[in-house]
Design an enzyme around this catalytic site. Structure first.
Site, short mmCIF file in Angstrom:
data_model
loop_
_atom_site.label_atom_id
_atom_site.label_comp_id
_atom_site.label_asym_id
_atom_site.label_seq_id
_atom_site.Cartn_x
_atom_site.Cartn_y
_atom_site.Cartn_z
CG ASN A 1 6.30 4.27 4.37
OD1 ASN A 1 6.28 5.13 3.62
ND2 ASN A 1 5.57 3.64 5.06
CD GLU B 1 -2.81 0.74 0.26
OE1 GLU B 1 -3.70 -0.24 0.17
OE2 GLU B 1 -2.73 1.58 -0.59
CD GLU C 1 -3.73 8.58 8.72
OE1 GLU C 1 -3.01 8.09 9.32
OE2 GLU C 1 -4.54 9.53 8.97
CB CYS D 1 3.65 4.65 8.04
SG CYS D 1 1.84 4.43 7.82
CE LYS E 1 -1.34 12.98 6.28
NZ LYS E 1 -0.83 12.08 4.96
CG LEU F 1 8.68 8.91 1.28
CD1 LEU F 1 7.24 8.24 1.57
CD2 LEU F 1 8.63 10.12 0.52
CB ALA G 1 13.08 0.59 0.46
C1 UGA Z 1 3.14 7.70 4.55
C2 UGA Z 1 3.60 7.67 3.15
O1 UGA Z 1 3.57 8.96 2.50
C3 UGA Z 1 2.65 6.86 2.25
O2 UGA Z 1 3.25 6.85 0.93
C4 UGA Z 1 2.49 5.61 2.72
O3 UGA Z 1 1.52 4.60 2.09
C5 UGA Z 1 2.22 5.68 4.18
O4 UGA Z 1 2.94 6.31 5.05
C6 UGA Z 1 1.79 4.24 5.01
O5 UGA Z 1 2.86 3.58 4.92
O6 UGA Z 1 0.67 3.69 5.02
P1 UGA Z 1 1.11 9.20 5.91
O7 UGA Z 1 1.89 8.50 7.08
O8 UGA Z 1 -0.12 9.22 5.51
O9 UGA Z 1 1.91 8.39 4.65
O10 UGA Z 1 1.74 10.54 6.08
P2 UGA Z 1 2.74 11.67 5.25
O11 UGA Z 1 2.16 12.56 4.52
O12 UGA Z 1 3.62 10.81 4.53
O13 UGA Z 1 3.41 12.36 6.35
C7 UGA Z 1 4.45 11.69 7.60
C8 UGA Z 1 4.88 12.76 8.54
O14 UGA Z 1 5.75 13.43 7.84
C9 UGA Z 1 3.85 14.06 8.95
O15 UGA Z 1 3.92 14.15 10.34
C10 UGA Z 1 4.19 15.02 7.97
O16 UGA Z 1 3.71 16.25 8.73
C11 UGA Z 1 5.80 14.94 8.08
N1 UGA Z 1 6.45 15.49 7.04
C12 UGA Z 1 6.16 15.35 5.52
C13 UGA Z 1 7.44 16.52 7.16
O17 UGA Z 1 7.43 16.80 8.22
N2 UGA Z 1 7.90 17.26 6.06
C14 UGA Z 1 7.58 16.81 4.80
O18 UGA Z 1 8.11 17.54 3.89
C15 UGA Z 1 6.70 15.99 4.55
#
Ligand code: UGA
Length: 399
Positions: A158, A95, A99, A210, A273, A161, A156
């Site tokens: 996640n 997946e 969110e 995640c 977020k 990222l 990898a």
């Molecule tokens: C994340 C991944 O982005 C999805 O691709 C993956 O499918 C999902 O985990 C999962 O494994 O289920 P999600 O946890 O919904 O998705 O949230 P993100 O949008 O990735 O954000 C994660 C955290 O990183 C948040 O706290 C956000 O504020 C933070 N973030 C994001 C930053 O601090 N800086 C950024 O530039 C981007």
């Protein structure tokens, strides 16, 4: 063309199905071998047992849950040992939905990954699953791999990222010391098309269910194969994430003359977020816990997270740290849950904006009579120039 049905007759629907997606959660283990690191596969194993028990025809089992490398093999061995008469093919189809953007991510994914066993039957099963996605996606977006590559690619992705966020957050600490500006550094780095500009936004640290879980999983896997250097490399991402949260709380305490006792701090934002009520692993939890431990009182407001979740998050964190129950209760007495921004600013010494909600961005700070002199932007998303006219001090990350 109705093709979506709901049922609570699990056994019967398993038996009728040709393809079964396992999409149950795989939290980090809280006890036993791998405690605090490895994924708990109890739910996946339960599904495999139920499928084995309820099946009278061959099936494709799709591993949708994020699970450690080797889970597919484990599912297969449970299925075969519980029901040797039926042929099960295991396919990994991880997946990648985030969110808040799940439907768009499903309709317009960067890629769909499908991994299967390396055999003629394995190829056939992979192709069957690929056909579902071929209904709306071009061939070049569908990647076919072996089972292990597919499982590892999810972890990898996640980890990469999260690594980008920790990289930019680590540099924000350096910017604060050296006089560079993290937003300028981030956009300069992101303009290199080889690097790209996504996931380079400085923050109080990443949260969500995640990133931490998947990195811990990866670390556990590396250690299992005695790859200690590789494990340490990935673990560092989590260390920087914790460092960022600690640093943020320490900056707040320093700014309040190193004494937060009897001072009220407004916490705006609890979700990990914006546009979600999910607070799992949210940076706001650790930061608030640090401030409360240092003696502060908090006025907390989030547009979507329930008051009971906020109290529960703090209580759970301290319980896992084995803090005495009386101390937990006395700290919680210093928490006030506000119904709106205005209410949370009452008598406070400073504001910490921890989630990038539009409501905070669009808020008319000028109109509040009761506002403190200092505001911390934990996401560098507020309009600093506008705020500088209203507040005595506007403190952003990495500036
Ligand atoms: C994340 C991944 O982005 C999805 O691709 C993956 O499918 C999902 O985990 C999962 O494994 O289920 P999600 O946890 O919904 O998705 O949230 P993100 O949008 O990735 O954000 C994660 C955290 O990183 C948040 O706290 C956000 O504020 C933070 N973030 C994001 C930053 O601090 N800086 C950024 O530039 C981007």
């Amino acid at each position: 063309n109705k093709n979506l049905f709901f049922t609570n007759d699990i056994e019967e629907s398993i038996d009728k199905a040709g393809i079964i997606f396992i999409a149950v959660n795989t939290p980090t283990k809280t006890k036993g071998e791998g405690k605090g690191m490895a994924a708990d596969l109890t739910n996946i194993e339960k599904c495999a047992r139920l499928i084995a028990k309820s099946s009278s025809s061959n099936k494709i089992i799709v591993e949708k849950s994020t699970a450690p490398v080797g889970t597919g093999k484990k599912i297969k061995s449970v299925l075969n040992s519980e029901n040797s008469k039926i042929k099960f093919q295991i396919v990994s189809n991880p997946e990648f939905l985030a969110e808040g953007t799940a439907i768009n991510d499903l309709m317009n994914p960067d890629r769909v990954l499908i991994g299967g066993e390396e055999s003629e039957e394995g190829d056939k099963a992979v192709n069957t699953i690929a056909n579902i996605y071929r209904e709306w996606l071009p061939e070049n977006k569908i990647i076919l791999t072996n089972l292990w590559s597919s499982e590892l690619s999810k972890l990898a992705s996640n980890a990469f990222l999260a690594q980008r966020i920790s990289s930019i957050n680590s540099l924000s600490a350096l910017c604060e010391k050296s006089g560079a500006d993290i937003d300028e550094v981030s956009s300069a780095v992101g303009m290199d098309s080889r690097i790209g500009d996504k996931f380079l936004k400085v923050s109080i640290g990443f949260g969500g269910s995640c990133f931490k879980k998947d990195i811990l999983n990866l670390v556990y896997l590396c250690r299992h194969y005695s790859l200690d250097e590789v494990a340490e490399y990935w673990l560092q991402i989590l260390k920087i994430n914790d460092f960022q949260k600690t640093r943020f709380s320490e900056n707040v305490i320093n700014e309040l003359d190193n004494n937060v006792k009897n001072k009220i701090i407004s916490i705006l934002g609890w979700a990990f977020k914006k546009d979600t009520n999910d607070s799992r692993e949210s940076g706001a939890i650790d930061i608030s816990a640090n401030l409360l431990t240092a003696g502060a009182s908090l006025n907390i407001y989030d547009p979507m997270v329930s008051k009971s979740s906020i109290i529960n998050d703090l209580t759970e964190l301290w319980r896992t740290q084995e803090v005495d129950e009386n101390i937990i209760q006395s700290r919680l007495k210093r928490v006030k849950l506000s119904n709106n921004i205005d209410e949370s600013l009452y008598n406070s010494s400073c504001i910490c904006v921890l989630t990038e909600w539009d409501e905070f961005f669009n808020y008319n700070w000028e109109k509040t009579k009761n506002r403190p002199e200092i505001i911390f932007d934990g996401r560098n998303f507020l309009d600093t120039n506008k705020l500088k006219i209203i507040f005595k001090k506007v403190i952003s990350l990495g500036k």
